[in-house]
Design a protein around this motif. Structure first.
Motif, PDB file in Angstrom:
ATOM      1  N   THR A 193       5.810   8.649   4.208  1.00  0.00           N
ATOM      2  CA  THR A 193       5.577   7.762   2.916  1.00  0.00           C
ATOM      3  C   THR A 193       5.149   6.241   3.981  1.00  0.00           C
ATOM      4  O   THR A 193       4.390   5.648   3.690  1.00  0.00           O
ATOM      5  CB  THR A 193       6.928   7.412   2.239  1.00  0.00           C
ATOM      6  OG1 THR A 193       7.414   8.678   1.904  1.00  0.00           O
ATOM      7  CG2 THR A 193       6.672   6.329   1.292  1.00  0.00           C
ATOM      8  N   ARG A 194       6.172   6.034   4.948  1.00  0.00           N
ATOM      9  CA  ARG A 194       5.736   4.833   5.529  1.00  0.00           C
ATOM     10  C   ARG A 194       4.423   4.864   6.203  1.00  0.00           C
ATOM     11  O   ARG A 194       3.685   3.703   6.045  1.00  0.00           O
ATOM     12  CB  ARG A 194       6.702   4.590   6.806  1.00  0.00           C
ATOM     13  CG  ARG A 194       8.170   4.065   6.145  1.00  0.00           C
ATOM     14  CD  ARG A 194       9.189   3.579   7.296  1.00  0.00           C
ATOM     15  NE  ARG A 194       9.709   4.817   8.049  1.00  0.00           N
ATOM     16  CZ  ARG A 194      10.931   5.114   7.765  1.00  0.00           C
ATOM     17  NH1 ARG A 194      11.383   4.906   6.536  1.00  0.00           N
ATOM     18  NH2 ARG A 194      11.319   6.261   8.301  1.00  0.00           N
ATOM     19  N   PHE A 211       1.835   6.190   5.118  1.00  0.00           N
ATOM     20  CA  PHE A 211       0.651   6.041   4.215  1.00  0.00           C
ATOM     21  C   PHE A 211       0.894   4.718   3.953  1.00  0.00           C
ATOM     22  O   PHE A 211      -0.395   3.814   3.558  1.00  0.00           O
ATOM     23  CB  PHE A 211       0.927   6.862   2.913  1.00  0.00           C
ATOM     24  CG  PHE A 211       0.659   8.330   3.201  1.00  0.00           C
ATOM     25  CD1 PHE A 211      -0.246   8.855   4.307  1.00  0.00           C
ATOM     26  CD2 PHE A 211       1.456   9.292   2.540  1.00  0.00           C
ATOM     27  CE1 PHE A 211      -0.587  10.229   4.283  1.00  0.00           C
ATOM     28  CE2 PHE A 211       1.138  10.648   3.108  1.00  0.00           C
ATOM     29  CZ  PHE A 211       0.338  11.287   3.823  1.00  0.00           C
ATOM     30  N   GLN A 212       1.830   3.959   3.586  1.00  0.00           N
ATOM     31  CA  GLN A 212       1.869   2.658   3.027  1.00  0.00           C
ATOM     32  C   GLN A 212       1.333   1.655   4.316  1.00  0.00           C
ATOM     33  O   GLN A 212       0.532   0.935   3.990  1.00  0.00           O
ATOM     34  CB  GLN A 212       3.371   2.332   2.924  1.00  0.00           C
ATOM     35  CG  GLN A 212       3.838   2.773   1.612  1.00  0.00           C
ATOM     36  CD  GLN A 212       5.261   2.278   1.323  1.00  0.00           C
ATOM     37  OE1 GLN A 212       6.084   1.772   2.183  1.00  0.00           O
ATOM     38  NE2 GLN A 212       5.710   2.298  -0.112  1.00  0.00           N
ATOM     39  N   GLU A 224      -2.410   2.196   4.091  1.00  0.00           N
ATOM     40  CA  GLU A 224      -2.881   1.450   3.102  1.00  0.00           C
ATOM     41  C   GLU A 224      -2.781  -0.254   3.308  1.00  0.00           C
ATOM     42  O   GLU A 224      -3.935  -0.850   2.515  1.00  0.00           O
ATOM     43  CB  GLU A 224      -1.995   1.394   1.652  1.00  0.00           C
ATOM     44  CG  GLU A 224      -2.278   3.118   1.066  1.00  0.00           C
ATOM     45  CD  GLU A 224      -1.279   3.531   0.178  1.00  0.00           C
ATOM     46  OE1 GLU A 224      -0.232   2.640  -0.220  1.00  0.00           O
ATOM     47  OE2 GLU A 224      -1.135   4.673  -0.373  1.00  0.00           O
ATOM     48  N   ASN A 268      -2.986  13.640   2.093  1.00  0.00           N
ATOM     49  CA  ASN A 268      -3.318  12.498   1.288  1.00  0.00           C
ATOM     50  C   ASN A 268      -4.844  12.371   1.154  1.00  0.00           C
ATOM     51  O   ASN A 268      -5.426  11.589   1.876  1.00  0.00           O
ATOM     52  CB  ASN A 268      -2.643  11.149   1.633  1.00  0.00           C
ATOM     53  CG  ASN A 268      -2.682  10.086   0.724  1.00  0.00           C
ATOM     54  OD1 ASN A 268      -3.446  10.454  -0.229  1.00  0.00           O
ATOM     55  ND2 ASN A 268      -1.591   9.186   0.801  1.00  0.00           N
ATOM     56  N   LEU A 274      -6.094   8.770  -0.215  1.00  0.00           N
ATOM     57  CA  LEU A 274      -6.267   7.815   0.987  1.00  0.00           C
ATOM     58  C   LEU A 274      -7.433   8.282   1.988  1.00  0.00           C
ATOM     59  O   LEU A 274      -8.301   7.205   2.164  1.00  0.00           O
ATOM     60  CB  LEU A 274      -4.856   7.785   1.554  1.00  0.00           C
ATOM     61  CG  LEU A 274      -4.735   6.663   2.677  1.00  0.00           C
ATOM     62  CD1 LEU A 274      -5.276   5.341   1.989  1.00  0.00           C
ATOM     63  CD2 LEU A 274      -3.292   6.649   3.217  1.00  0.00           C
TER      64      LEU A 274
END
Lengths: 323, 690, 254
Positions: B408-409, B411-412, B415, B502, B505
């Motif tokens: 999660t981290r 990908f964030q 992004e 992902n 993304l």
């Protein structure tokens, strides 16, 4: 332009917190000759009166109430509001501690007043109080002034120079009316080891992944004892389970500003820097000369912390005994 | 009369067996058909070639020479004895029948005899490998089915020889050792028992032989032996094009609410053939970096579990029994995964099928994969494990939003700041300021440039990897190459995001990057990152990239050959060279880095036992770099131990991710003071004059 | 059960701060949902998943703040409310605005972050609790609902305080409360169709006094650049000796 300044004085583990003395010193300065009133909560508060008067408070309100022994938002809010009303305080100061963070916005809201929280500076400029506080995790600062109403502020520990100013204080025993506590404290689980509180420590010895194990913190602990400091840790060390998260310093842990911060085996991830970069003096000890921690350190030693830290402990022992 | 009865009995038994066989195979065909239909790209030449090399050439099997030889004998023996099988069956109805091969018959007989004998030897060896030598990969799944194969085939070969031997006794003929050397021994040994006894024994073994053949036939589709039927199709129908290239998801399609694969039927048919093609040989798991370091992931079990799940699900959906005859399914020894299947079959409407992700395959298994493709490279039947794992990850990430916290981290951070750490994107260019002896212009600072130097997130932000890009920049300066970087306009390549599932993304980054390349008229791209190299070279073209893509080792070698750079200073190091997965197995570049190292005076290359296409992954691929490794031994430590066994003074690599993992590994082994870790670019730079 | 989550859009924590004409520049800045508010949203969504709840997320701020409502909706919140406010306001006024924006709505639980990473003041949520006349529990690390009451664990300077409180109440989220989810694609698509209510200050019943800020930011500035540090040299024992001397004589901290 003298003002009545009330300081909420906080005690923890039977001792007054240092930040309360800082607040009293600031209060004296902001009062401009006006009255400085200290408020002490809880049974046994009277015994602190002497200590409090060392920092120039003319009046000490003592609220020796059973209900105030344990902190509750409702209990402290009611008591504090009543004291403020009673003394007609114009400026209210307290530490930016767990209690301060919790009660100050609530009381300020009840008075329809503003609050400058987590201040690192408070000055009188042309008779106006100007507070300085960090924003964006210390990446910038702002100066805040009040337009109207009472002035509330919480002060970040370790940012104000103490000035003793002994006076003969008048003790006022005050009985607050406290009712309808809506939260019940069931239990307090101590996670922090006794000794010096991290957020108020003057010296912090902090360990990162480089300490390699729980036992690896031992030499750091010894150095901290010699210097009368506290032991902290980076997120990496906490994640690796070398220590409890209670010790974590950083953007997501505690923000500290000691006089001396010794980072041992900490690479210096930005998350960590946000929590300690405002320390007065930073020392980095790391094997890796490329570690980013050296970029914020005032002094650096490239070397194995398990070799350097015990030597440092010995060296400090020698010189501190001599002086 | 007896012969007629024999014939009728033969017809009945064979007819039943063939019926079962057809039913069983048809069921599996229907199960595979549950999968999604994908466009078939003909590429017949490539496909036929794959079949020739890997089916008839058995090439992959020879990665294990002993087993390869064993399998070769069985494979070709299987075809040869089919002919003999027909003859033997006819012998049961026509006394002393022989194929009308005339004078050549003797040689036919000799061929059959030797084939049968060699197959017998191969099966005995198979028995030895599995049960006496206890070869590790053959112990991964121990069940009665594997034993049945060995017993059946040994029985079959012996029955053939006995049938042929007793036929001669029945006919009162003498043994012909020159053309029937093995059955001849039986004829000779039993010539004294008389024709009547010989006849009885001939029919006894004729029937044994027939029943073994038929039961084995019925057994095949229901076991790992299904590979005999499916492997060839699998190899033929497999995805063509670059290896490991992932399937594009069309996000324009508004109706779709599910991305990736959450149900077995959502795999493509081609992916589902894989499952039945698996021979449970264990070669994949044997090489898998996750498996060998004690993670729950085992590529073989992944396939086998999905195969059994497909069979159960397929049975439930099509209401067809996948196990026949039904009494077989009662014996759990022969069909270990059957219980659930039967339960599902009987009460398909009431009992819920297990979930593919969670019940059949755990999330932990899926996140353990480094996408190194060692399993796929090993697989004799061309199974693709990695794209299935990524399809399942895609479901978890995009449809469910379920993933490890580190993911999660990750990908964030990508992004927000387009790099894995979430460091401010405006610091991407800072690496070039750290050395004042290099000249690294951005695309805005020069009018023209030949190569776009893709620095990558590691090269831009990671302190250690910055040294690699600085070295390579210095090499390009020395060689007089015109190049430029995108500077703060560079974004993440998206490779890791794609491999972590992902795809959304990835496609965003891919489109942005391609637009950027086009805006600056990029024709050639060079990068130090094999992951970016691979995705640019093989995956971006599908999204519109038209550029030549190079890994820095390719160009360094070119420039050395052209004399543009000359490694002259001695680098007296014994270098254990580590092949990265994305340069190696994904792109088949093994020699160039070694050629470069050989051209550096003083360098001695040490080859690890697992090198080139067998090289073990460093543990960073597929997003593993960013996810804490808590289970079992650390992969990078295992790999570094393999390198340290050679007593090197240096470990060399061609990938910033590998370098980080290997450096951490030497630290974990407390060998970082004796063994340094360097990228090839750094080694070459240190050898340049001045 | 109705849950209100108070959220704020902030700079990404890694953004550099640039000051132009005394104002913090927003040029090329990446905006995110304040990380502490993200914990609050996650906690609300977890409660919704466990026992069902309707979740409203509310923000006060400039138009661009809408993106954080979409993020929260993608994570699983049901409805968004934005009070558009382009000019600066202090915590006092914002609490009054929030109170006015939710007038007439009943919430069993109000959640917020324990502070915003930009202003770092940690006031608004607590002020809202006061405005609504409900109790507060700040810096929580665990929340268990048991019928009409809740057992809450809160972080007090590293120690843990266990508190019992009846609904309705307000809680502010501390790190450690949960790990916020990554919104799924179907979640993001659904979020686009979820209701989003917009207010301007004119739409709300606010008195002049409500909007009269109590504090004003007079100046904003960057910290002075730190002097480059000294990496000591020589044999380790000597370095340690030098360091102690420097700390005593030059830095004067020991």
């Amino acid at each position: 332009m003298s003002k009545k300044v009330l300081v909420f004085v906080e005690s923890k583990d039977g001792k007054l917190r240092n930040v309360s003395f800082e607040a009293l010193t600031v209060a004296k300065q902001l009062a401009g000759g006006g009255e400085v009133i200290a408020a002490l909560f809880g049974t046994g508060a009277t015994e602190f009166v002497q200590e409090v008067s060392q920092y120039g408070s003319n009046k000490v309100y003592v609220l020796e109430d059973e209900v105030l022994v344990t902190y509750t938002t409702d209990g402290y809010t009611q008591a504090l509001c009543q004291v403020i009303e009673d003394v007609q305080a114009e400026v209210i100061l307290m530490g930016h501690t767990a209690i301060g963070k919790d009660v100050a916005p609530r009381v300020a809201a009840r008075f329809g007043a503003g609050l400058a929280s987590d201040c690192i500076g408070a000055d009188l400029e042309n008779g106006d109080i100007v507070f300085t506080r960090p924003i964006y995790a210390g990446k910038a600062f702002q100066k805040k002034v009040f337009n109207q109403g009472k002035v509330f502020a919480t002060l970040r520990p370790n940012n104000f120079e103490l000035k003793e100013n002994p006076v003969q204080a008048e003790v006022v025993s005050f009985q607050p009316v406290i009712k309808d506590l809506r939260t019940i404290v069931k239990e307090i689980v101590r996670k922090t080891t006794g000794g010096v509180d991290l957020s108020e420590a003057k010296v912090i010895i902090s360990g990162g992944r480089g300490v390699k194990s729980k036992d690896g913190f031992q030499p750091l602990q010894e150095l901290a004892e010699v210097l009368g400091g506290a032991v902290g840790a980076s997120r990496g060390a906490c994640d690796a389970d070398f220590c409890d998260y209670a010790l974590q310093i950083g953007q997501t842990g505690k923000v500290v500003t000691p006089d001396l911060y010794i980072a041992c085996g900490i690479s210096g991830a930005i998350q960590h820097l946000a929590g300690m970069s405002n320390s007065k003096v930073i020392v980095a000890i790391n094997k890796d000369p490329e570690a980013p921690i050296f970029q914020v350190a005032d002094y650096g030693i490239v070397g194995d912390l398990f070799e350097v830290v015990p030597l440092l402990t010995e060296e400090f022992k020698k010189v501190l005994v001599l002086s | 009369m007896l012969l007629l009865l024999n014939f009728l009995a033969f017809l009945a038994v064979t007819g039943y067996a063939v019926y079962l066989f057809v039913q069983l195979v048809y069921s599996r065909y229907l199960f595979v058909k549950l999968g999604k239909k994908v466009d078939f790209e003909p590429n017949l030449k490539e496909r036929i070639n794959a079949v020739l090399v890997n089916v008839f050439g058995q090439r992959k099997l020879f990665k294990d020479k002993k087993s390869g030889l064993m399998h070769l004998v069985l494979f070709y023996g299987f075809f040869i004895i089919q002919v003999g099988l027909v003859e033997i069956i006819i012998k049961g109805f026509i006394r002393g029948y022989e194929f009308p091969f005339g004078g050549a018959y003797k040689y036919f007989s000799l061929l059959q005899e030797w084939t049968v004998f060699l197959m017998l030897c191969a099966m005995v060896y198979a028995f030895y490998r599995r049960y006496i030598e206890k070869l590790k990969r053959l112990q991964l799944k121990r069940d009665a089915k594997a034993a049945f194969v060995i017993i059946a085939l040994i029985t079959l070969t012996i029955a053939i020889l006995l049938t042929l031997g007793f036929e001669k006794v029945m006919l009162g003929q003498n043994p012909d050792f020159s053309h029937a050397p093995f059955s001849g021994v039986i004829t000779a040994a039993f010539s004294g028992i008389g024709k009547a006894a010989g006849t009885a024994l001939f029919y006894l073994f004729w029937w044994l032989h027939l029943l073994t053949v038929l039961s084995f036939m019925v057994f095949v589709p229901q076991s790992k032996q299904a590979h005999e039927l499916f492997a060839m199709f699998n190899i033929f129908f497999k995805k063509v094009g670059p290896v490991g290239k992932l399937r594009k998801i069309d996000f324009e399609d508004d109706g779709v609410e599910e991305f990736g694969v959450g149900k077995i039927e959502n795999f493509t048919r081609q992916q589902l053939i894989d499952l039945y093609a698996c021979a449970e040989c264990g070669r994949c798991t044997n090489m898998c970096p996750a498996s060998v370091t004690g993670k729950t992931l085992s590529p073989m079990h992944l396939i086998v579990k999905m195969r059994d799940h497909l069979t159960e699900t397929g049975a439930s959906i099509t209401s067809r029994s996948p196990w026949m005859p039904s009494f077989v399914s009662g014996t759990s020894a022969l069909a270990p995964s059957l219980t659930a299947g039967l339960a599902a079959q009987e009460t398909a409407s009431t009992v819920e099928m297990p979930n593919l992700i969670g019940d059949v395959i755990t999330e932990e298994e899926l996140w353990a994969c480094t996408t190194c493709r060692n399993c796929e490279d090993q697989c004799p039947v061309a199974n693709e494990h990695v794209d299935k794992i990524i399809d399942l990850r895609r479901y978890l990430v995009m449809t469910e939003g379920s993933m490890p916290n580190e993911a999660t981290r990750y990908f964030q951070n990508i992004e927000r700041q387009s790099n894995p750490w979430g460091i401010n994107r405006k610091e991407r260019i800072k690496w070039r300021e750290e050395r004042d002896d290099i000249n690294v212009p951005t695309v805005n600072e020069v009018k023209e440039f030949e190569y776009l130097f893709w620095v990558g997130s590691m090269g831009s932000f990671d302190k250690r990897s910055q040294k690699i890009v600085q070295s390579f920049a210095k090499i390009m300066n020395t060689a007089g190459i015109s190049f430029a970087i995108l500077g703060n306009e560079e974004r993440n390549s998206g490779d890791t995001a794609r491999r972590m599932g992902n795809e959304f993304l990835f496609q965003q980054l891919c489109h942005d990057n391609i637009a950027n390349f086009q805006a600056y008229g990029v024709r050639k791209i060079v990068t130090i990152d094999p992951h970016a190299y691979n995705t640019f070279k093989h995956e971006y073209p599908e999204f519109g990239l038209e550029a030549e893509v190079y890994h820095h080792t390719e160009l360094i070698w070119k420039w050395i050959q052209e004399g543009r750079i000359k490694p002259v200073k001695e680098v007296n190091e014994a270098i254990a060279y580590h092949d990265s997965c994305y340069l190696g197995r994904y792109n088949n570049i093994y020699d160039i880095p070694r050629q470069i190292l050989k051209s550096v005076p003083g360098v001695k290359i040490l080859e690890m036992e697992r090198n080139k296409e067998n090289a073990m992954c460093c543990g960073a691929g597929g997003g593993r770099m960013w996810i804490e490794e808590t289970q079992g031994k650390r992969i990078n430590v295992e790999r570094v131990e393999q390198a340290l066994d050679l007593s090197p003074t240096m470990i060399g690599s061609n990938c910033p991710y590998c370098l980080t993992m290997l450096t951490d590994g030497t630290k974990a082994k407390e060998a970082e003071d004796q063994v340094r870790t360097r990228d090839i670019a750094e080694i070459v730079e240190s050898s340049l004059a001045g | 059960m109705n849950i209100l989550v108070l959220v704020k859009q902030t700079f990404d924590t890694e953004e550099k701060i640039v000051i132009q004409n005394g104002q913090i520049s927003e040029e090329n800045v990446e905006f995110i949902l304040n990380p502490y508010d993200e914990y609050a949203v996650e906690e609300a969504v977890k409660i919704k998943e466990d026992s069902g709840a309707g979740i409203t997320v509310l923000t006060v701020g400039p138009n661009r703040s809408e993106s954080v409502l979409r993020t929260a909706l993608a994570m699983g919140a049901d409805k968004g409310v934005i009070v558009e406010l382009e000019e600066q306001a202090d915590e006092y006024a914002i609490a009054k605005i929030i109170k006015a924006a939710i007038k007439g709505q009943e919430y069993d639980l109000v959640l917020g972050g324990n502070m915003a990473v930009d202003s770092g003041s940690g006031q608004v949520s607590i002020r809202v609790a006061e405005e609504l006349g409900i109790p507060q529990v700040a810096t929580i690390t665990k929340l268990s609902l048991e019928g009409s009451k809740a057992i809450v664990e809160r972080d007090i300077e590293g120690d843990v305080e266990v508190i019992e409180v009846n609904l309705p109440f307000l809680a502010t989220a501390q790190q450690g409360l949960n790990e916020p989810r990554y919104p799924s694609l179907p979640g993001i698509m659904k979020a686009k169709k979820k209701p989003l209510e917009r207010f301007t200050l004119e739409d709300l019943e606010l008195s002049e006094d409500d909007l009269a800020t109590r504090t004003t930011v007079q100046d904003q500035y960057l910290p002075p650049k730190k002097q480059a540090g000294k990496v000591l040299e020589g044999e380790i024992g000597q370095q340690v000796h030098d360091l102690v001397n420097l700390l005593r004589s030059e830095a004067k901290v020991v």
